[in-house]
Write a protein that holds these residues in place. Sequence first.
Motif, PDB file in Angstrom:
ATOM      1  N   GLN A   1       0.676  -1.254  -0.014  1.00 32.27           N
ATOM      2  CA  GLN A   1       0.084  -0.180   0.372  1.00 32.27           C
ATOM      3  C   GLN A   1       0.910   1.125   0.115  1.00 32.27           C
ATOM      4  N   GLN A   2       0.653   1.876  -1.013  1.00 32.48           N
ATOM      5  CA  GLN A   2       1.479   3.348  -1.146  1.00 32.48           C
ATOM      6  C   GLN A   2       0.885   4.262  -0.443  1.00 32.48           C
ATOM      7  N   GLN A   3       1.419   4.832   0.465  1.00 27.27           N
ATOM      8  CA  GLN A   3       0.997   5.715   1.445  1.00 27.27           C
ATOM      9  C   GLN A   3       0.803   7.259   1.107  1.00 27.27           C
ATOM     10  N   VAL A   4       1.775   7.432  -0.030  1.00 20.10           N
ATOM     11  CA  VAL A   4       2.103   8.747  -0.452  1.00 20.10           C
ATOM     12  C   VAL A   4       2.290   8.661  -1.723  1.00 20.10           C
ATOM     13  N   LYS A   5       1.294   9.232  -2.742  1.00 24.71           N
ATOM     14  CA  LYS A   5       1.296   9.159  -4.125  1.00 24.71           C
ATOM     15  C   LYS A   5       1.813  10.460  -4.688  1.00 24.71           C
ATOM     16  N   GLN A   6       2.806  10.440  -5.459  1.00 25.43           N
ATOM     17  CA  GLN A   6       3.462  11.668  -6.004  1.00 25.43           C
ATOM     18  C   GLN A   6       3.064  11.529  -7.614  1.00 25.43           C
ATOM     19  N   SER A   7       3.084  12.765  -8.337  1.00 19.59           N
ATOM     20  CA  SER A   7       2.919  13.077  -9.631  1.00 19.59           C
ATOM     21  C   SER A   7       3.188  14.473  -9.997  1.00 19.59           C
ATOM     22  N   PRO A   8       3.804  14.851 -11.287  1.00 20.90           N
ATOM     23  CA  PRO A   8       3.939  13.754 -12.339  1.00 20.90           C
ATOM     24  C   PRO A   8       5.159  12.879 -11.914  1.00 20.90           C
ATOM     25  N   GLN A   9       5.487  11.987 -12.498  1.00 20.83           N
ATOM     26  CA  GLN A   9       6.696  11.152 -12.562  1.00 20.83           C
ATOM     27  C   GLN A   9       8.106  11.958 -13.168  1.00 20.83           C
ATOM     28  N   SER A  10       7.668  12.571 -14.198  1.00 18.22           N
ATOM     29  CA  SER A  10       8.772  13.442 -14.766  1.00 18.22           C
ATOM     30  C   SER A  10       8.141  14.792 -15.139  1.00 18.22           C
ATOM     31  N   LEU A  11       8.862  16.195 -15.317  1.00 14.54           N
ATOM     32  CA  LEU A  11       8.313  17.261 -15.534  1.00 14.54           C
ATOM     33  C   LEU A  11       9.503  17.975 -16.342  1.00 14.54           C
ATOM     34  N   ILE A  12       9.071  18.859 -17.300  1.00 18.22           N
ATOM     35  CA  ILE A  12       9.832  19.571 -18.229  1.00 18.22           C
ATOM     36  C   ILE A  12       9.301  20.844 -18.053  1.00 18.22           C
ATOM     37  N   VAL A  13      10.126  21.904 -17.653  1.00 19.50           N
ATOM     38  CA  VAL A  13       9.755  23.261 -17.646  1.00 19.50           C
ATOM     39  C   VAL A  13      10.961  24.164 -18.177  1.00 19.50           C
ATOM     40  N   GLN A  14      10.238  25.149 -18.746  1.00 21.23           N
ATOM     41  CA  GLN A  14      11.180  26.307 -19.494  1.00 21.23           C
ATOM     42  C   GLN A  14      11.804  27.105 -18.025  1.00 21.23           C
ATOM     43  N   LYS A  15      12.855  27.503 -18.467  1.00 23.12           N
ATOM     44  CA  LYS A  15      13.546  28.317 -17.467  1.00 23.12           C
ATOM     45  C   LYS A  15      12.761  29.795 -17.228  1.00 23.12           C
ATOM     46  N   GLY A  16      12.548  30.151 -15.917  1.00 22.57           N
ATOM     47  CA  GLY A  16      11.505  31.220 -15.613  1.00 22.57           C
ATOM     48  C   GLY A  16      10.305  30.639 -15.270  1.00 22.57           C
ATOM     49  N   GLY A  17       9.715  29.459 -15.773  1.00 24.60           N
ATOM     50  CA  GLY A  17       8.640  28.981 -15.703  1.00 24.60           C
ATOM     51  C   GLY A  17       8.439  28.564 -14.128  1.00 24.60           C
ATOM     52  N   ILE A  18       7.065  28.146 -13.789  1.00 18.55           N
ATOM     53  CA  ILE A  18       6.583  27.760 -12.607  1.00 18.55           C
ATOM     54  C   ILE A  18       6.681  25.982 -12.600  1.00 18.55           C
ATOM     55  N   SER A  19       7.260  25.389 -11.726  1.00 25.21           N
ATOM     56  CA  SER A  19       7.275  23.828 -11.689  1.00 25.21           C
ATOM     57  C   SER A  19       6.047  23.439 -10.509  1.00 25.21           C
ATOM     58  N   ILE A  20       5.359  22.509 -10.746  1.00 31.07           N
ATOM     59  CA  ILE A  20       4.369  22.056  -9.854  1.00 31.07           C
ATOM     60  C   ILE A  20       4.291  20.832  -9.550  1.00 31.07           C
ATOM     61  N   ILE A  21       4.481  20.275  -8.404  1.00 35.27           N
ATOM     62  CA  ILE A  21       4.658  18.730  -8.242  1.00 35.27           C
ATOM     63  C   ILE A  21       3.529  18.499  -7.127  1.00 35.27           C
ATOM     64  N   ASN A  22       2.877  17.424  -7.183  1.00 34.60           N
ATOM     65  CA  ASN A  22       1.673  17.221  -6.558  1.00 34.60           C
ATOM     66  C   ASN A  22       1.874  15.948  -5.634  1.00 34.60           C
ATOM     67  N   CYS A  23       1.283  15.817  -4.367  1.00 31.66           N
ATOM     68  CA  CYS A  23       1.408  14.697  -3.586  1.00 31.66           C
ATOM     69  C   CYS A  23      -0.010  14.431  -3.052  1.00 31.66           C
ATOM     70  N   ALA A  24      -0.382  13.075  -2.859  1.00 29.94           N
ATOM     71  CA  ALA A  24      -1.508  12.932  -1.963  1.00 29.94           C
ATOM     72  C   ALA A  24      -1.215  11.782  -0.956  1.00 29.94           C
ATOM     73  N   TYR A  25      -1.811  11.996   0.236  1.00 28.76           N
ATOM     74  CA  TYR A  25      -1.567  10.881   1.074  1.00 28.76           C
ATOM     75  C   TYR A  25      -2.916  10.081   1.878  1.00 28.76           C
ATOM     76  N   GLU A  26      -2.698   9.094   2.389  1.00 31.02           N
ATOM     77  CA  GLU A  26      -3.871   8.286   2.919  1.00 31.02           C
ATOM     78  C   GLU A  26      -3.742   8.260   4.277  1.00 31.02           C
ATOM     79  N   ASN A  27      -2.922   8.462   5.177  1.00 31.06           N
ATOM     80  CA  ASN A  27      -3.182   8.359   6.558  1.00 31.06           C
ATOM     81  C   ASN A  27      -3.136   9.548   7.237  1.00 31.06           C
ATOM     82  N   THR A  28      -4.363   9.950   7.654  1.00 33.43           N
ATOM     83  CA  THR A  28      -4.703  11.155   8.394  1.00 33.43           C
ATOM     84  C   THR A  28      -3.916  11.322   9.640  1.00 33.43           C
TER      85      THR A  28
END
Lengths: 115, 114
Positions: free
Chosen positions: A1-28
Amino acid sequence: QQQVKQSPQSLIVQKGGISIINCAYENTAFDYFPWYQQFPGKGPALLIAIRPDVSEKKEGRFTISFNKSAKQFSLHIMDSQPGDSATYFCAATLNSGAGSYQLTFGKGTKLSVIP
Amino acid sequence: GAGVSQSPRYKVAKRGQDVALRCDPISGHVSLFWYQQALGQGPEFLTYFQNEAQLDKSGLPSDRFFAERPEGSVSTLKIQRTQQEDSAVYLCASSMMLGGETQYFGPGTRLLVL
């Protein structure tokens, strides 16, 4: 059981841009949420961390947004630079009951910032 | 001051050999953790020490894995009769806090079992 799920697996961003990485968890019971940055051949380095009673935390170009009701949190990297190219891990921790705050990590996001 | 150091940085072992991996935590840090990081994955918890006491070893994958921290500073992770599935990076982390909520990682030891 994966308790912390992360996305995306890979991300390409232009210089000066905003990088956004998301995570979701199950255990409160998780009560501390750090983000780590890892360069090839190096150990993870602590970037920024947040507790669930705070909705946002900003340190320089790095911001964590936290949504407790949705059990989600995200890392935003503003004005992304080529030097930010690395693998980013979200993590969560709680007192294990055996006295330790062992970290539970997501699977990582490989960020590439292109000039 | 100096960060967490680990040695050796790379280790190649033949299947069945025993290996010992060393961790030197940040001076004065009471909490010490070992994690295993498979290729392309996040680190996974192995064991936790508070000073010299091993309080949590719930993540050790088998009884071939053994860790010690006899004087509450340097720690050694020992793997007996290594198997190919033991190939991974072994990371050590330390924390000044009891329980170790904020952890600082070493560079890791990359173990390859042939």
